[in-house]
Structure formats: C-alpha cells, structure tokens
Design an enzyme around this catalytic site. Structure first.
Site, PDB file in Angstrom:
ATOM      1  N   SER A  49      -0.001  44.501  63.577  1.00  0.00           N
ATOM      2  CA  SER A  49      -0.890  43.242  62.963  1.00  0.00           C
ATOM      3  C   SER A  49      -1.349  44.179  61.644  1.00  0.00           C
ATOM      4  O   SER A  49      -1.275  45.346  61.860  1.00  0.00           O
ATOM      5  CB  SER A  49      -2.141  43.339  64.208  1.00  0.00           C
ATOM      6  OG  SER A  49      -3.344  43.204  63.235  1.00  0.00           O
ATOM      7  N   ARG A  53      -3.744  47.697  59.426  1.00  0.00           N
ATOM      8  CA  ARG A  53      -4.057  48.586  58.024  1.00  0.00           C
ATOM      9  C   ARG A  53      -5.387  49.982  58.332  1.00  0.00           C
ATOM     10  O   ARG A  53      -5.408  50.522  57.455  1.00  0.00           O
ATOM     11  CB  ARG A  53      -3.755  47.822  57.063  1.00  0.00           C
ATOM     12  CG  ARG A  53      -2.460  47.073  56.735  1.00  0.00           C
ATOM     13  CD  ARG A  53      -1.989  46.929  55.179  1.00  0.00           C
ATOM     14  NE  ARG A  53      -1.804  47.751  53.989  1.00  0.00           N
ATOM     15  CZ  ARG A  53      -1.550  47.677  53.246  1.00  0.00           C
ATOM     16  NH1 ARG A  53      -1.396  46.211  52.872  1.00  0.00           N
ATOM     17  NH2 ARG A  53      -0.625  48.740  52.646  1.00  0.00           N
ATOM     18  N   ASP A 111       3.796  51.032  50.574  1.00  0.00           N
ATOM     19  CA  ASP A 111       5.018  51.967  50.257  1.00  0.00           C
ATOM     20  C   ASP A 111       6.149  51.948  49.114  1.00  0.00           C
ATOM     21  O   ASP A 111       7.796  52.165  49.112  1.00  0.00           O
ATOM     22  CB  ASP A 111       6.269  52.482  51.778  1.00  0.00           C
ATOM     23  CG  ASP A 111       6.458  50.182  51.891  1.00  0.00           C
ATOM     24  OD1 ASP A 111       6.908  49.533  51.832  1.00  0.00           O
ATOM     25  OD2 ASP A 111       7.571  50.603  52.801  1.00  0.00           O
ATOM     26  N   ASP A 112       6.029  50.675  48.727  1.00  0.00           N
ATOM     27  CA  ASP A 112       6.916  50.545  47.577  1.00  0.00           C
ATOM     28  C   ASP A 112       6.241  50.211  45.959  1.00  0.00           C
ATOM     29  O   ASP A 112       6.433  49.874  44.677  1.00  0.00           O
ATOM     30  CB  ASP A 112       7.702  48.699  47.276  1.00  0.00           C
ATOM     31  CG  ASP A 112       6.688  47.713  47.229  1.00  0.00           C
ATOM     32  OD1 ASP A 112       5.135  48.624  48.078  1.00  0.00           O
ATOM     33  OD2 ASP A 112       7.106  46.829  47.804  1.00  0.00           O
ATOM     34  N   ARG A 158      -6.384  39.826  41.589  1.00  0.00           N
ATOM     35  CA  ARG A 158      -5.992  38.429  41.894  1.00  0.00           C
ATOM     36  C   ARG A 158      -6.850  37.039  41.521  1.00  0.00           C
ATOM     37  O   ARG A 158      -8.103  38.151  41.472  1.00  0.00           O
ATOM     38  CB  ARG A 158      -4.817  38.127  42.662  1.00  0.00           C
ATOM     39  CG  ARG A 158      -4.035  38.953  42.879  1.00  0.00           C
ATOM     40  CD  ARG A 158      -2.654  38.195  41.794  1.00  0.00           C
ATOM     41  NE  ARG A 158      -1.579  38.821  42.099  1.00  0.00           N
ATOM     42  CZ  ARG A 158      -0.784  39.450  40.902  1.00  0.00           C
ATOM     43  NH1 ARG A 158      -2.163  40.204  40.274  1.00  0.00           N
ATOM     44  NH2 ARG A 158      -0.005  40.575  41.476  1.00  0.00           N
ATOM     45  N   ASN A 213      -0.498  37.885  57.212  1.00  0.00           N
ATOM     46  CA  ASN A 213      -1.144  37.584  55.375  1.00  0.00           C
ATOM     47  C   ASN A 213      -2.387  37.839  55.007  1.00  0.00           C
ATOM     48  O   ASN A 213      -2.961  37.879  56.381  1.00  0.00           O
ATOM     49  CB  ASN A 213      -0.445  36.925  54.417  1.00  0.00           C
ATOM     50  CG  ASN A 213       0.211  36.942  53.503  1.00  0.00           C
ATOM     51  OD1 ASN A 213      -1.066  37.767  52.672  1.00  0.00           O
ATOM     52  ND2 ASN A 213       0.737  36.359  53.036  1.00  0.00           N
ATOM     53  N   CYS A 214      -3.229  38.021  54.109  1.00  0.00           N
ATOM     54  CA  CYS A 214      -4.089  37.700  53.942  1.00  0.00           C
ATOM     55  C   CYS A 214      -5.557  39.213  54.361  1.00  0.00           C
ATOM     56  O   CYS A 214      -6.400  38.783  53.979  1.00  0.00           O
ATOM     57  CB  CYS A 214      -4.403  36.162  54.384  1.00  0.00           C
ATOM     58  SG  CYS A 214      -3.823  35.131  53.729  1.00  0.00           S
ATOM     59  N   GLU A 215      -5.100  40.176  54.257  1.00  0.00           N
ATOM     60  CA  GLU A 215      -5.647  40.969  54.992  1.00  0.00           C
ATOM     61  C   GLU A 215      -6.789  41.331  53.845  1.00  0.00           C
ATOM     62  O   GLU A 215      -7.839  42.430  53.760  1.00  0.00           O
ATOM     63  CB  GLU A 215      -5.064  42.421  55.684  1.00  0.00           C
ATOM     64  CG  GLU A 215      -4.265  43.309  54.439  1.00  0.00           C
ATOM     65  CD  GLU A 215      -2.815  43.143  54.112  1.00  0.00           C
ATOM     66  OE1 GLU A 215      -2.849  42.018  54.461  1.00  0.00           O
ATOM     67  OE2 GLU A 215      -1.981  43.947  53.538  1.00  0.00           O
ATOM     68  N   ASP A 216      -5.471  41.350  52.534  1.00  0.00           N
ATOM     69  CA  ASP A 216      -6.650  41.851  51.621  1.00  0.00           C
ATOM     70  C   ASP A 216      -7.417  41.555  50.886  1.00  0.00           C
ATOM     71  O   ASP A 216      -8.882  41.434  51.084  1.00  0.00           O
ATOM     72  CB  ASP A 216      -5.351  42.520  50.311  1.00  0.00           C
ATOM     73  CG  ASP A 216      -4.393  41.813  50.115  1.00  0.00           C
ATOM     74  OD1 ASP A 216      -4.909  40.264  51.180  1.00  0.00           O
ATOM     75  OD2 ASP A 216      -3.417  41.275  49.230  1.00  0.00           O
TER      76      ASP A 216
END
Ligand SMILES: *[C@@H]1O[C@H](CO)[C@@H](O)[C@H](O)[C@H]1NC(C)=O
Length: 337
Positions: free
Chosen positions: A122, A126, A144-145, A173, A228-231
């Site tokens: 999940s 994070r 990691d990138d 964004r 998606n969208c945790e940020d």
C-alpha cells in the site's frame, strides 16, 4: 435505595473491562501498532537540526540507482538516517539481504542506511509513523529515481526550518476547476501550484501520524483503490490543517529518471527525463483528478491552496523567488493566495 451500590453491575462492568483489555493487547502483537499514542515521541524532543530520509524502493532493476541515491543522501550533514522502504513483496529474500548488506556498507562513515521491508504494498505505508526509528523533527519522503544535489538538499532543509508547518518540495502540481464540466481536475500551472509530489517532499514528522492515524480512513482507502494519490492526500490534509499551500524550492541540479507509477506530467526541471506518451500522461492526470474529486467529496470542502514562485538559493542567505523569470524577495508573495 437510590444510593445503594449495585455490586452486580460493577462486576459486569469489571469483566467487560478485562475483555476489552485482552482484546486490545492481542490485536497488535506483531510488532507494534504504529498509531499507538503511548509510543509516539514528543515533537519537542525530536532533533531539529537533521532530517530522516524515507526513500520508496520497489523496482529491482533500479537497485544500482537506489544505492547511489541513498548513499548521497547519507553523506549529507543534514541527514540523520536513511530508511529504504521496500514495497515490492515479491522480491526474493536473498536479494533483499544482499541489498541490505550493500546499503549498510555504503553508509560507513555517514548516516546509517537501513532497509525496511514493508508488510504491504500500500502506498499509504510510505507515511506510516515510525516512532521507534525516526528521531528527527523533519522527514524527507522521496522516490528511488530522483537525485538532488547536496547543496540544494541543505537549502530545502533551511527553507523548511523557517516554515516547519508547511510542506517543502521540488515538484509542483495543481488542482483546478474545469469550468465547462464544473469539476475539480489535476493539472500543471506555469505560475502556481497547490500540490507537491513525493519525488521530493519535506515535512514535519508529526504529519505522518496525522495522515495514518487521523480521521482520513476513507481517503486512505481511495489511495489503495487507485494505487495512486498518496501525495495528493498528504497535501490535502496539511492544507486543511494550516490553511496554506506548500513551498517549492529550486535545485541546482535535479535528475529525475522518471517513474511510471508516479509520472506527474510535463516537467519544469531542466534535466527531467520524459518519455511518457501523451495518452498515458492524460490517463494519469484523469486518475489524479478522480482522487481530488473523491477527497473533496469526503472532506466536503476544497482545502488545497495555491502558492506562487519558487525559493532559490542565491546570493547569501537571502530567500529569493523566481517568478516568471524575475527574482523577487519571497516574503513579498510566498504563501499568498
Ligand atoms: C551488492 O554489491 C555487489 C558488489 O558491488 C554487487 O555485485 C551486487 O550486485 C550488489 N547487489 C545488490 C542487490 O545491491
């Protein structure tokens, strides 16, 4: 009669308490409940002079890059520890222990790098509070990138130090209202932003607790459903709490090697490597727009706030903001809506 003690009901109540106690202790035997209040550290006892870096790792093919990024973070004087959160549950244990050895070896003489295998894939993981591990007042959530030069990392940390309630990031964004369809969308504006991506997100450690243990269960479920969208959710929760948008800082050198899971759209960074096709990018934006509408529905309001300009590290310690190619003092407009 009314004052007579009712021993029967006291006994029943006592048994009920015992039951609750047993149930609560057996629920979280392994290893501990990250939301348990009694194990949280008091923020004022956390170190203010350094941060803990939480790097999300998933792709085995990117391990060499992950090693290099983790090593450069661990060499920074403003980093207390680096945790590599490994979210890929299918990675063979043999490879994981090799990676763990390599990470420890790479951090000799610098901040310790530890590999933390996640117990679920999940994205919400994070942001789990890690009160037994995190000793700093600030955490850097990153991918990691994405590679950031050492000076810019220190600069971002200084900016956070003077704005500890806000999210500080390097990739901005926006939300916006699609007037024709009358719905919230996810987009990129050249001059303003309301969302900072987890490619580089610096924030206070307490927000991990707010995100994971607060009243956002329904929104965390949306993150799991969408993968998606945790940020976006973290930006929602923080803006809702402080009624202010995030702060963008510029970096001298950022290398963004691109990540299909976290592809945010057109890059504003010089070295951003982009190969995503337009259709995939459009699909990604639609999904992120869907998240914004869901979070908005659950909260019943739109907490996201715009910020303008970008803090850049220039002459002396002066905070200058680049607005449309012009440098101005940040206090003139940072945080204004
Ligand atoms: C660990 O380091 C060795 C020696 O540099 C290298 O050959 C190996 O591929 C690395 N493995 C991992 C998983 O990092």
């Amino acid at each position: 009669m009314r004052n007579r003690v009712n021993w029967g009901s006291i006994f029943v109540f006592y048994c009920f308490c015992l039951l609750v106690k047993v149930d609560a202790s057996s629920r979280h035997q392994l290893p501990h409940d990250p939301c348990d209040l009694s194990i949280q550290r008091r923020p004022e006892l956390l170190r203010p002079d350094q941060m803990t870096v939480l790097i999300n790792g998933y792709s085995e093919s990117r391990i060499p890059l992950l090693l290099s990024i983790a090593t450069s973070y661990s060499a920074s004087p403003v980093v207390a520890a680096v945790l590599v959160l490994w979210g890929n549950l299918h990675t063979p244990p043999r490879l994981l222990s090799e990676l763990s050895r390599n990470l420890s070896a790479a951090s000799l003489g610098a901040a310790q790098i530890s590999l933390v295998p996640q117990s679920s894939s999940s994205l919400n993981a994070r942001f789990l509070p890690r009160p037994l591990t995190i000793e700093t007042r600030a955490v850097l959530i990153c991918d990691d990138d994405v590679e950031v030069d050492a000076k810019s990392l220190e600069f971002a940390f200084r900016v956070w130090g003077s704005n500890p309630d806000r999210i500080v990031g390097m990739f901005g964004r926006s939300h916006d209202m699609d007037l024709a369809r009358k719905e919230w969308i996810y987009t990129v504006h050249p001059d303003r932003y309301s969302i900072v991506l987890t490619k580089f997100m610096l924030l206070k450690t307490q927000y991990l607790f707010s995100y994971s243990c607060g009243r956002g269960a329904r929104m965390r479920r949306v993150v799991d459903e969408m993968g998606n969208c945790e940020d976006i959710l973290m930006n929602f929760l923080v803006a809702d709490e402080i009624n202010t948008g995030p702060i963008l800082v510029g970096a001298e050198r950022v290398r963004d090697y691109g990540d299909a899971r976290n592809d945010g759209g057109s890059g504003e960074n010089r070295d951003e490597v982009r190969d995503a096709g337009l259709s995939r990018r459009g699909e990604h934006r639609k999904r992120r727009g869907h998240c914004i509408r869901e979070f908005h529905k659950v909260l019943g309001r739109m907490p996201l706030r715009y910020s303008y300009g970008k803090m850049v590290n220039s002459v002396g310690e002066q905070g200058l903001c680049n607005k449309g190619g012009k440098l101005v003092f940040c206090d003139q407009f940072l945080g204004r809506r």
